[in-house]
Design a protein around this motif. Sequence first.
Motif, PDB file in Angstrom:
ATOM      1  N   ASN A 160       0.819  -1.223   0.000  1.00 54.39           N
ATOM      2  CA  ASN A 160       0.000   0.000   0.000  1.00 54.39           C
ATOM      3  C   ASN A 160       0.851   1.271   0.000  1.00 54.39           C
ATOM      4  N   ILE A 161       1.852   1.278  -0.869  1.00 52.31           N
ATOM      5  CA  ILE A 161       2.699   2.463  -0.995  1.00 52.31           C
ATOM      6  C   ILE A 161       1.880   3.600  -1.622  1.00 52.31           C
ATOM      7  N   ASP A 162       1.948   4.762  -1.018  1.00 49.97           N
ATOM      8  CA  ASP A 162       1.240   5.935  -1.546  1.00 49.97           C
ATOM      9  C   ASP A 162       2.034   6.629  -2.639  1.00 49.97           C
ATOM     10  N   ILE A 163       3.335   6.808  -2.387  1.00 51.55           N
ATOM     11  CA  ILE A 163       4.198   7.506  -3.337  1.00 51.55           C
ATOM     12  C   ILE A 163       5.434   6.644  -3.566  1.00 51.55           C
ATOM     13  N   LEU A 164       5.618   6.193  -4.799  1.00 56.45           N
ATOM     14  CA  LEU A 164       6.775   5.384  -5.163  1.00 56.45           C
ATOM     15  C   LEU A 164       7.793   6.289  -5.852  1.00 56.45           C
ATOM     16  N   ILE A 165       9.009   6.319  -5.313  1.00 63.30           N
ATOM     17  CA  ILE A 165      10.044   7.232  -5.792  1.00 63.30           C
ATOM     18  C   ILE A 165      11.153   6.421  -6.448  1.00 63.30           C
ATOM     19  N   ARG A 182       2.447   0.483 -12.636  1.00 63.26           N
ATOM     20  CA  ARG A 182       1.696   1.398 -11.775  1.00 63.26           C
ATOM     21  C   ARG A 182       1.348   0.769 -10.415  1.00 63.26           C
ATOM     22  N   PRO A 183       2.365   0.315  -9.650  1.00 59.79           N
ATOM     23  CA  PRO A 183       2.065  -0.279  -8.348  1.00 59.79           C
ATOM     24  C   PRO A 183       1.654   0.735  -7.279  1.00 59.79           C
ATOM     25  N   ALA A 184       1.851   2.005  -7.536  1.00 60.18           N
ATOM     26  CA  ALA A 184       1.482   3.050  -6.566  1.00 60.18           C
ATOM     27  C   ALA A 184       0.692   4.138  -7.281  1.00 60.18           C
ATOM     28  N   PRO A 185      -0.189   4.819  -6.571  1.00 63.68           N
ATOM     29  CA  PRO A 185      -1.009   5.856  -7.212  1.00 63.68           C
ATOM     30  C   PRO A 185      -0.227   7.080  -7.644  1.00 63.68           C
ATOM     31  N   ILE A 186       0.892   7.366  -6.960  1.00 63.69           N
ATOM     32  CA  ILE A 186       1.749   8.499  -7.321  1.00 63.69           C
ATOM     33  C   ILE A 186       3.158   7.956  -7.528  1.00 63.69           C
ATOM     34  N   GLN A 187       3.786   8.310  -8.648  1.00 65.07           N
ATOM     35  CA  GLN A 187       5.129   7.819  -8.954  1.00 65.07           C
ATOM     36  C   GLN A 187       6.017   8.997  -9.345  1.00 65.07           C
ATOM     37  N   THR A 426      14.933  18.407   3.662  1.00 66.94           N
ATOM     38  CA  THR A 426      13.975  17.316   3.876  1.00 66.94           C
ATOM     39  C   THR A 426      12.574  17.843   4.122  1.00 66.94           C
ATOM     40  N   ARG A 427      12.453  18.935   4.881  1.00 63.73           N
ATOM     41  CA  ARG A 427      11.129  19.510   5.112  1.00 63.73           C
ATOM     42  C   ARG A 427      10.509  19.998   3.793  1.00 63.73           C
ATOM     43  N   HIS A 428      11.322  20.607   2.932  1.00 68.41           N
ATOM     44  CA  HIS A 428      10.806  21.059   1.631  1.00 68.41           C
ATOM     45  C   HIS A 428      10.369  19.869   0.779  1.00 68.41           C
ATOM     46  N   LEU A 429      11.155  18.807   0.773  1.00 65.80           N
ATOM     47  CA  LEU A 429      10.797  17.624  -0.002  1.00 65.80           C
ATOM     48  C   LEU A 429       9.516  16.998   0.540  1.00 65.80           C
ATOM     49  N   GLU A 430       9.404  16.904   1.841  1.00 62.22           N
ATOM     50  CA  GLU A 430       8.194  16.339   2.443  1.00 62.22           C
ATOM     51  C   GLU A 430       6.968  17.185   2.126  1.00 62.22           C
ATOM     52  N   ALA A 431       7.144  18.502   2.055  1.00 57.68           N
ATOM     53  CA  ALA A 431       6.019  19.364   1.682  1.00 57.68           C
ATOM     54  C   ALA A 431       5.540  19.037   0.263  1.00 57.68           C
ATOM     55  N   LEU A 432       6.481  18.735  -0.626  1.00 59.50           N
ATOM     56  CA  LEU A 432       6.092  18.323  -1.978  1.00 59.50           C
ATOM     57  C   LEU A 432       5.332  17.000  -1.943  1.00 59.50           C
ATOM     58  N   TYR A 433       5.825  16.035  -1.165  1.00 61.73           N
ATOM     59  CA  TYR A 433       5.131  14.751  -1.062  1.00 61.73           C
ATOM     60  C   TYR A 433       3.705  14.947  -0.532  1.00 61.73           C
ATOM     61  N   LYS A 434       3.556  15.799   0.454  1.00 59.59           N
ATOM     62  CA  LYS A 434       2.218  16.033   1.023  1.00 59.59           C
ATOM     63  C   LYS A 434       1.292  16.689  -0.011  1.00 59.59           C
ATOM     64  N   THR A 435       1.828  17.620  -0.785  1.00 57.31           N
ATOM     65  CA  THR A 435       1.017  18.255  -1.819  1.00 57.31           C
ATOM     66  C   THR A 435       0.606  17.243  -2.888  1.00 57.31           C
ATOM     67  N   MET A 436       1.534  16.386  -3.287  1.00 56.68           N
ATOM     68  CA  MET A 436       1.201  15.326  -4.253  1.00 56.68           C
ATOM     69  C   MET A 436       0.057  14.465  -3.733  1.00 56.68           C
ATOM     70  N   TRP A 437       0.159  14.072  -2.467  1.00 58.28           N
ATOM     71  CA  TRP A 437      -0.855  13.180  -1.902  1.00 58.28           C
ATOM     72  C   TRP A 437      -2.205  13.889  -1.771  1.00 58.28           C
ATOM     73  N   GLN A 438      -2.177  15.146  -1.332  1.00 60.97           N
ATOM     74  CA  GLN A 438      -3.427  15.899  -1.201  1.00 60.97           C
ATOM     75  C   GLN A 438      -4.116  16.064  -2.550  1.00 60.97           C
ATOM     76  N   ARG A 439      -3.351  16.322  -3.577  1.00 59.80           N
ATOM     77  CA  ARG A 439      -3.935  16.465  -4.909  1.00 59.80           C
ATOM     78  C   ARG A 439      -4.525  15.137  -5.373  1.00 59.80           C
ATOM     79  N   HIS A 440      -3.835  14.044  -5.098  1.00 60.45           N
ATOM     80  CA  HIS A 440      -4.350  12.736  -5.497  1.00 60.45           C
ATOM     81  C   HIS A 440      -5.663  12.422  -4.786  1.00 60.45           C
ATOM     82  N   VAL A 441      -5.708  12.648  -3.484  1.00 63.70           N
ATOM     83  CA  VAL A 441      -6.923  12.358  -2.709  1.00 63.70           C
ATOM     84  C   VAL A 441      -8.089  13.205  -3.211  1.00 63.70           C
TER      85      VAL A 441
END
Length: 456
Positions: A160-165, A182-187, A426-441
């Motif tokens: 159940n990976i949300d973001i595959l990097i 496409r094993p993850a919704p965001i790649q 790392t905080r900036h990168l995590e902010a990008l990951y959170k934005t990606m996930w919020q947009r997907h949801v």
Amino acid sequence: MKFYDRSRSLCEWERVEEWREKMRVSLAAQESNKVSPFHLLSIPGVSAAEQRLCADLWLKDRTDASAVERADLAFSYATSSRPKIRLGYLSCDFHEHATAFLLAELFEAHDREQFEVYAYSYGPDDGLGMRQRLCEFFDSFVDLQALSLSEAAQAIHRDNIDILIDLKGYTRGTRTEILSYRPAPIQVNYLGYPGTLGGDFCDYIITDPYLTPAASAGDYSEAFAYLPDSYQPHGRHAEIGKPTKRAQHGLDEHSFVFCCFNQAYKITPDVFDIWCRLLYSVPGSVLWLLKNSKAKGRLRNEAYQRGIAPDRLIFADDLPQIEHLGRLALADLVLDTQPYNAHTTASDALWVGVPIVTCVGDTFASRVAGSLLHAIGLPELIAADLEGYYDLALELATNPARLSEVRQKLADNRLSTPLFDIQAYTRHLEALYKTMWQRHVAGDLPIAIGQTEPRL
């Protein structure tokens, strides 16, 4: 095109233009699986648009062959909210490798209250310290070596990976094709490959505004996920080996040492011409290169043909990273390659306090060193063209006061500018990951996110 690959690794340059044109003919004919996207990165004069076309074609035959299998799997994804976003990093380089050295402190800095972090490895376990360090960090370290592409994709999906990097792209040993299932919704395409993956299986590429200006979006299949400074991570705890003497490395104590530790395939005849002009213009100077037993004689012969004594090229043996950083500080000035810049070798040089002169291009791979120099507050070391590159390097090599000024600025900026601030990165990168996930949801498609303009 295997002959071309071997020729570039040997610095056999006679047929560079011929091979460039052959590759262009192949691309124009839409020939799939003929030209490796990775090889295209180091060919002078190739555009980012051509690199995208090459990437689009590279996996076509393979993805066509797996179309039925992928359709049968038809992965679906849960979008229900859960406490943490689950990240999966996919690579074969979770060992003593340049990518791992760059990423280790980032992995350790991830906010474990907001993220679960998985590693998916399809590379060897070398039994050394970096592998052990990484295994201890991840919530789960999954070895995919024995699995097929389909089986690997299913293993990732079951977690159940949300973001595959993806950390490999089209570099050696890649199994990026796993993403086509496409094993993850965001790649996400990140760090390991300096260009687009093409196709339709990757949603975002981690970048920065200098590296990929907004106007270049058409040359990438992914949406830009912008970090505010440089795209490249680098921690503040990379150990530098004990100081050594120049004589231990075949260097004269009084010579001006130009240095480039990039791989031989990145060296082009135009850049080598500049290097030889610098050696001619700076009496007693030497050029310190990474040893390549197959290219060593060739490069010395090329220098001789340009009027430079072959023994002014000094070749450095491979060393463990800590020892390498210790000796790198002996150089006076690092000279970059073009169109495939120094990447890890550039940040290594800046970390040990050695300036690097670069020449900017139009592709991702040709703007990396410039990205690093912007993030450490030294944009004056970026030349607009090769003639400016020569002039800048010559000025620094012949004006001790100017070089001393630049080195002092680098020393002052080393820990006060963003380049090595891994916590902020790392905080900036995590902010990008959170934005990606919020947009997907929310059901929104990928678009450019993050800070799209360079910070002043």
